[in-house]
Enzyme design. Structure first.
Site, PDB file in Angstrom:
ATOM      1  N   GLU A  85       0.952   3.715   4.618  1.00  8.14           N
ATOM      2  CA  GLU A  85      -0.195   2.854   4.965  1.00  8.14           C
ATOM      3  C   GLU A  85       0.239   1.389   5.064  1.00  8.14           C
ATOM      4  OE1 GLU A  85      -3.791   3.779   2.801  1.00  8.14           O
ATOM      5  OE2 GLU A  85      -4.588   1.779   3.204  1.00  8.14           O
ATOM      6  N   LYS A 273      -9.125   5.411  -4.966  1.00  7.12           N
ATOM      7  CA  LYS A 273      -8.139   5.734  -3.914  1.00  7.12           C
ATOM      8  C   LYS A 273      -7.223   4.521  -3.699  1.00  7.12           C
ATOM      9  CE  LYS A 273      -6.532   6.045   0.483  1.00  7.12           C
ATOM     10  NZ  LYS A 273      -5.843   4.987   1.233  1.00  7.12           N
TER      11      LYS A 273
END
Ligand code: MEV
Length: 432
Positions: A85, A273
């Site tokens: 990411e 998360k």
């Protein structure tokens, strides 16, 4: 339509590649090239990688990055992170720098207890099973001596074996609830071997006394609520509202954001998360089992009956404090630690940490990530930084040249990034 295959695992690596290329892809030669491209030139090393799992065709790449400037209990760390990411490493680095000038992160290991259970069914008199377990307790330790010898020499081993009556949740269900100290090893194999021996001993000793019971399974638990580390930061609230300080307004909005995540599971899941973005990246870089960590952490986040934020924040007597207690069963010996070259390097970059050191570093990476996310969320919004980091991915997808990338990164420095706007400006640039 794909074909079934018999005995795939027994084929040689080349035969497997041939089968996949010809049965599952439209361009077999290109598939073979791609798979070969990502194999290591060092055949011996590649063989080690191949043997991590079954049916290996090649290596799967993820970026291996570092986030520098983490001050943890007065020691500086550069933290290796493996993650796809785009904004995670940048966010970690930014948070590290922010807290570097505010005494850094403080951490404490609150416990290192690992858990495993032997699950069995027994429908007889409760007193009889209790007496049996009490009588054979020393036998469990004696029967596992060969497994525990080395661990005991280093100061670890089995710390407790207790009978638990679970008949209130399931008829006839009992368990041996066992705890372990596995020191620098994650300890899964050690624990499971002990448990399987406990089960064997239990069955043998019960049958000697004509006690009928049925062992269902023996397995460690990834829920480790007593293998927990605390990470925290704090600083005085500033009356200055500039971006580089913790102003009262910012701190209050930050505390509200944490309170929302504490009380609202939809938000808590995303909040946590974000924490796992930091935790998983370091867990993966150091060759640990991120699925075990994920499962344990989320169970811990729900330990009080509903899923909630892992982090906490408060303002007290003019001090902003932000902290997290998180369960982390990690290892720095065994597993992949001596086999994977990048895991070895990651551990070297971390100054050869013990498992306890690693728990602290990983928790800090999680806390830093949450700080960075909330800081953006309660101020500019997340997309500003996120899309900036994603810009290069978009430009690469659009086939931009290095020069085009340079010009567009400059152009979007002060502008909103979206897929449409990037496409439009790349096309405009190409027409010039
Ligand atoms: C994105 O990977 C993580 C965040 O959604 C976390 C959060 O919302 O706190 C930004």
């Amino acid at each position: 339509m794909q074909k079934t295959v018999e005995g795939f695992s027994k084929l040689s690596k080349q035969e497997k590649i041939h089968w996949i290329a010809h049965n599952c892809t439209s361009d077999p030669e290109s598939t073979k090239k791609t798979l070969a491209h990502y194999c290591n030139e060092n055949e011996a090393l590649q063989k080690v990688h191949d043997e991590f799992i079954e049916n290996t065709l090649t290596n799967y790449y993820l970026p291996f990055a570092v986030a520098p400037n983490f001050l943890i209990n007065g020691t500086l760390y550069t933290i290796p992170m493996t993650i796809e990411e785009s904004s995670v490493v940048a966010a970690a680095s930014k948070a590290a720098k922010f807290w570097l000038t505010r005494s850094g992160f403080k951490t404490t290991v609150l416990g290192t207890e690992k858990v495993g259970q032997v699950h069995f069914m027994y429908y007889g008199n409760k007193q009889s099973i209790e007496t049996l377990i009490k009588d054979i307790l020393p036998t469990f330790y004696i029967a596992t001596e060969a497994i525990t010898r080395n661990m005991k020499k280093r100061g670890g081993g089995i710390t407790n074996i207790a009978l638990r009556d679970k008949t209130n949740v399931l008829e006839g269900y009992y368990q041996l609830h066992c705890t372990f100290e596995t020191l620098d090893a994650m300890g899964a194999n050690f624990i499971n071997s002990c448990l399987e021996q406990f089960a064997k001993t239990l069955k043998e000793e019960a049958s000697k006394k004509d006690i009928e019971l049925e062992i269902i399974m023996s397995i460690l638990s990834n829920y480790v609520p007593n293998c927990v580390v605390r990470a925290e930061v704090s600083c005085p609230i500033s009356e200055d509202r500039s971006e580089e300080t913790v102003s009262r307004n910012f701190a209050q909005r930050f505390v509200q954001a944490v309170s929302i995540a504490k009380s609202e599971p939809y938000r808590a899941v995303t909040h946590n998360k974000g924490i796992m973005n930091g935790i998983d990246a370091v867990v993966l870089a150091t060759g640990n089992d991120f699925r075990a960590v994920e499962a344990g952490v989320h169970a811990y986040a729900a330990k009080d009956g509903s899923y909630s934020s892992l982090t906490h924040a408060e303002i007290k007597a003019g001090i902003f404090r932000f902290w997290m207690d998180v369960p982390l069963a990690l290892g720095t010996v065994g597993g992949l630690t001596s086999l994977h070259p990048l895991v070895k390097l990651a551990l070297e970059i971390l100054q050869s940490p013990s498992a306890k050191d690693l728990m602290q570093i990983v928790a800090v990476a999680g806390l830093a990530q949450n700080f960075a996310a909330l800081r953006s969320l309660v101020t500019t919004g997340i997309q500003k930084g996120h899309m900036k980091m994603h810009l290069l991915n978009m430009l690469n997808q659009m086939g931009a040249s290095d020069e085009e990338k340079k010009q567009l990164v400059e152009y979007f420095k002060e502008r909103t990034v979206s897929n449409a706007s990037v496409k439009e400006h790349l096309e405009r640039l190409r027409k010039l």
